[in-house]
Design an enzyme around this catalytic site. Sequence first.
Site, PDB file in Angstrom:
ATOM      1  N   HIS A 299       3.124   6.290   1.446  1.00 43.58           N
ATOM      2  CA  HIS A 299       1.863   5.566   1.597  1.00 43.58           C
ATOM      3  C   HIS A 299       0.654   6.426   1.223  1.00 43.58           C
ATOM      4  O   HIS A 299       0.439   7.505   1.791  1.00 43.58           O
ATOM      5  CB  HIS A 299       1.728   5.065   3.036  1.00 43.58           C
TER       6      HIS A 299
ATOM      7  N   ASP B 256       7.165   3.841   0.537  1.00 39.19           N
ATOM      8  CA  ASP B 256       6.205   3.644   1.626  1.00 39.19           C
ATOM      9  C   ASP B 256       6.923   3.462   2.960  1.00 39.19           C
ATOM     10  O   ASP B 256       7.690   2.523   3.151  1.00 39.19           O
ATOM     11  CB  ASP B 256       5.332   2.415   1.345  1.00 39.19           C
TER      12      ASP B 256
ATOM     13  N   MET C 269      -7.094   2.868   7.398  1.00 40.21           N
ATOM     14  CA  MET C 269      -7.115   3.092   8.840  1.00 40.21           C
ATOM     15  C   MET C 269      -7.270   4.570   9.172  1.00 40.21           C
ATOM     16  O   MET C 269      -6.582   5.415   8.612  1.00 40.21           O
ATOM     17  CB  MET C 269      -5.805   2.558   9.437  1.00 40.21           C
TER      18      MET C 269
ATOM     19  N   SER D  96      -5.049   1.049   1.453  1.00 37.88           N
ATOM     20  CA  SER D  96      -4.360   0.527   2.636  1.00 37.88           C
ATOM     21  C   SER D  96      -5.094  -0.723   3.129  1.00 37.88           C
ATOM     22  O   SER D  96      -5.335  -1.630   2.335  1.00 37.88           O
ATOM     23  CB  SER D  96      -4.258   1.607   3.713  1.00 37.88           C
ATOM     24  N   GLN D  97      -5.487  -0.785   4.419  1.00 32.12           N
ATOM     25  CA  GLN D  97      -6.098  -2.017   4.920  1.00 32.12           C
ATOM     26  C   GLN D  97      -7.406  -2.353   4.200  1.00 32.12           C
ATOM     27  O   GLN D  97      -7.816  -3.517   4.166  1.00 32.12           O
ATOM     28  CB  GLN D  97      -6.334  -1.940   6.422  1.00 32.12           C
TER      29      GLN D  97
END
Length: 306
Positions: free
Chosen positions: A288, A232, A39, A113-114
């Site tokens: 993260h 995270d 993101m 991530s995403q």
Amino acid sequence: MKVFIVLSVLIALSKSQLISENDIEYQDSPVPIVLWHGMGDSCCNPISMGSIKKFLEQSVPGVYVHSLKIGNNVLENMENSFTMNVNDQVTMACNQISSDATLKGGYNAIGFSQGGQFLRAVAQRCPHPPMKNLVSFGGQHQGVYGFPRCPAESLKVCDYVRRILNEGAYTEWVQEHLVQAQYWQDPLDEETYRAKSLFLADINNEREPRNQTYKDNLSKLENMVLVMFSQDGMVQPKESEWFGFYKPGQAKELLKLQETDLYKEDWIGMKAIDQQGKLHLLETVGDHLQIDLNWFKKNIVDKFLV
């Protein structure tokens, strides 16, 4: 006539030899790599994906790295990571991958991530060319239920915030135009989530009838590597990075992957992948996407990419 026939045979043999040599060269080259950013990032940011691409090229000499650009330019790519329908993004990624001749023999995929769950959707929906190994860094495979940097399990205000977010997460406009809403999972209202979620409920095969193709395609992976960050604070809960999530009906007690219905009923093939020894749950120290490149090289590159 005899001269013509002899020349024709020689030309045919020459072409055959060229094809054979090209095939050998192709087979000996490293498996190409496809990257999908997270993101707010883009394909070509020199301090993020650009740096990762360079690191992989140095670590695997001769490797071809394709960093997905979802949009016509870098700015649009970044904006789309917030606002573009995820299913449309996956379709765009599939088209890019299938039209890249260098990837025709198969490729390894790394999602950040995403980008982790988005690439998993590519594996489930677009098996040609084949994805060989899928590596997910901090992917939210069971979605999220919490505001980033706000631990709702320990702070009442954070729990209040996520309840407010719930009010609009499953409206049609928000689902269409907010990427993160498309992998927002409310364990307190599973019925609405399964009915309204445009992306996550679909790729996790949570609706009847189950999509057998999703399960068959994902099971073709040679390895699925899920990396969770030990500290995270972005992903709530962080256990989603290993397919864990909250027990249905509440938002405090967590279930491990093997305790979920998704695993026990094998909706997408995770149980089969696990039992075949192809599932690798790795944990790395840090917040993260704080990736230690030495750890990356030792645990990912050397084991799954070379």
